[in-house]
Motif scaffolding. Structure first.
Motif, short mmCIF file in Angstrom:
data_model
loop_
_atom_site.label_atom_id
_atom_site.label_comp_id
_atom_site.label_asym_id
_atom_site.label_seq_id
_atom_site.Cartn_x
_atom_site.Cartn_y
_atom_site.Cartn_z
N UNK A 75 0.70 -1.14 -0.05
CA UNK A 75 -0.04 0.08 -0.03
C UNK A 75 0.74 1.19 -0.11
N UNK A 76 0.29 2.31 -0.53
CA UNK A 76 0.67 3.72 -0.56
C UNK A 76 -0.09 4.69 -0.04
N UNK A 77 0.24 5.60 0.70
CA UNK A 77 -0.57 6.59 1.40
C UNK A 77 -0.06 8.03 1.21
N UNK A 78 -1.05 8.92 0.87
CA UNK A 78 -0.58 10.47 0.61
C UNK A 78 -1.20 11.36 1.72
N UNK A 79 -0.39 11.83 2.54
CA UNK A 79 -1.09 12.54 3.76
C UNK A 79 -1.41 14.02 2.96
N UNK A 80 -2.50 14.52 2.88
CA UNK A 80 -3.19 15.58 2.71
C UNK A 80 -3.06 16.90 3.58
N UNK A 81 -3.10 16.42 4.83
CA UNK A 81 -2.89 17.36 6.01
C UNK A 81 -1.52 17.60 6.25
N UNK A 82 -1.33 19.19 6.65
CA UNK A 82 -0.09 19.49 6.87
C UNK A 82 -0.12 20.92 7.49
N UNK A 100 4.94 -2.79 -13.96
CA UNK A 100 4.67 -3.51 -12.86
C UNK A 100 3.30 -3.02 -12.22
N UNK A 101 2.31 -3.40 -12.70
CA UNK A 101 0.92 -2.73 -12.27
C UNK A 101 0.13 -3.77 -11.27
N UNK A 102 -0.86 -3.49 -10.79
CA UNK A 102 -1.86 -3.92 -10.02
C UNK A 102 -3.00 -4.27 -10.80
N UNK A 103 -3.29 -5.66 -10.69
CA UNK A 103 -4.41 -6.24 -11.13
C UNK A 103 -5.50 -6.20 -10.66
N UNK A 104 -5.51 -6.02 -9.07
CA UNK A 104 -6.48 -5.49 -8.17
C UNK A 104 -5.95 -4.57 -7.07
N UNK A 105 -6.72 -3.59 -6.94
CA UNK A 105 -6.31 -2.68 -6.02
C UNK A 105 -7.96 -1.68 -5.39
N UNK A 106 -7.68 -1.26 -4.09
CA UNK A 106 -8.72 -0.42 -3.80
C UNK A 106 -8.24 1.29 -3.69
N UNK A 107 -8.92 2.13 -3.89
CA UNK A 107 -8.57 3.41 -3.49
C UNK A 107 -9.42 3.89 -2.16
N UNK A 108 -8.74 4.28 -1.25
CA UNK A 108 -9.20 4.56 0.07
C UNK A 108 -8.99 5.98 0.51
N UNK A 109 -10.18 6.62 1.22
CA UNK A 109 -9.83 8.03 1.87
C UNK A 109 -10.13 7.95 3.34
N UNK A 110 -9.30 8.78 3.81
CA UNK A 110 -9.63 9.21 5.23
C UNK A 110 -10.01 10.55 5.60
N UNK A 155 -5.21 6.25 0.28
CA UNK A 155 -4.67 5.15 0.33
C UNK A 155 -4.78 4.36 -0.79
N UNK A 156 -3.81 3.88 -1.56
CA UNK A 156 -3.87 2.75 -2.37
C UNK A 156 -3.46 1.35 -2.01
#
Length: 241
Positions: A75-82, A100-110, A155-156
């Protein structure tokens, strides 16, 4: 040397393909991208190398990339709050996968990082392998109810690889707007001091010392000399003959 591609090793072919991709993709991201410069983190990076660090995901440069260690779940996460940004509202998220891509992934938000409250807003499940480079660019348009969210991070979560390697992403773009802290001041470090600046400071200190000595001894000649140096821009006036 080897002149034909047929005679090259697989590693050399892979390097040539990557170089060609870099040249084609050279440039910057969409100007509406609000993720550039944000803090990013990943579950792993290839060989823990800075060349493939998570920060490459949001550096605004399409010729650099993040790459994971070899493993299925990443997974990778990008923090928007700073300090500058309270939160962001995103309309689209664009994934720029490498081969080298992903066959399956989810986009998540927080919306609450303290509570680690993640919500899945998009699921990608590929049934077939990609047939062209254009298929490695995924444009995810968020549904209306998700566009109004005050996002603190995205987050992906990748759960199935397309290759025997890990995952690799050139860039993640987030198109939208952010609520900026009105009290934020961009503090930049002072510019490096040049040799001319150092010389000017030294001359100033020399004049101060001469002036203090003159006052302490009751000698006005030293003060007069310092005044002449100051008037001449730090250089003693030539004596008249």
């Amino acid at each position: 040397g080897i002149d034909t591609k047929e005679g090259m090793s697989e590693a050399m072919k892979a390097q040539m393909a990557e170089d060609a991709q870099k040249e084609e993709r050279r440039g910057k991201t969409d100007p509406r991208n609000v993720l550039v410069g944000k803090r990013a983190k990943a579950s792993s990076s290839q060989a823990d190398s800075e060349n493939y660090a998570a920060s490459r995901l949001v550096d605004g440069d399409m010729s650099t990339r993040w790459s994971s260690a070899f493993g299925e779940i990443q997974n990778v996460t990008v923090i928007l709050e700073d300090l500058k940004t309270y939160h962001c509202a995103l309309d689209e998220v664009v994934m720029h996968f490498e081969s080298a891509y992903a066959m399956k992934y989810e986009l998540q938000v927080c919306e609450d990082l303290a509570a680690e409250n993640w919500e899945t807003v998009y699921v990608h499940e590929a049934k077939n392998r990609v047939k062209g480079r254009s298929q490695l660019r995924h444009v995810i348009t968020l549904e209306e109810q998700h566009r109004a969210k005050k996002l603190k991070a995205i987050r992906v979560l990748m759960t199935e690889r397309a290759t025997q390697w890990g995952y690799s992403i050139w860039e993640i773009e987030g198109l939208g707007t952010c609520q900026v802290n009105p009290n934020y001041k961009d503090s930049k470090p002072p510019p490096a001091q040049t040799m001319q600046d150092k010389k000017r400071d030294w001359q100033k200190k020399a004049r101060e010392i001469q002036g203090q000595g003159a006052r302490g001894q009751g000698n006005t000649a030293g003060a007069a000399a310092a005044a002449k140096m100051d008037k001449a821009g730090g250089k003693e006036e030539p004596k008249k003959r």
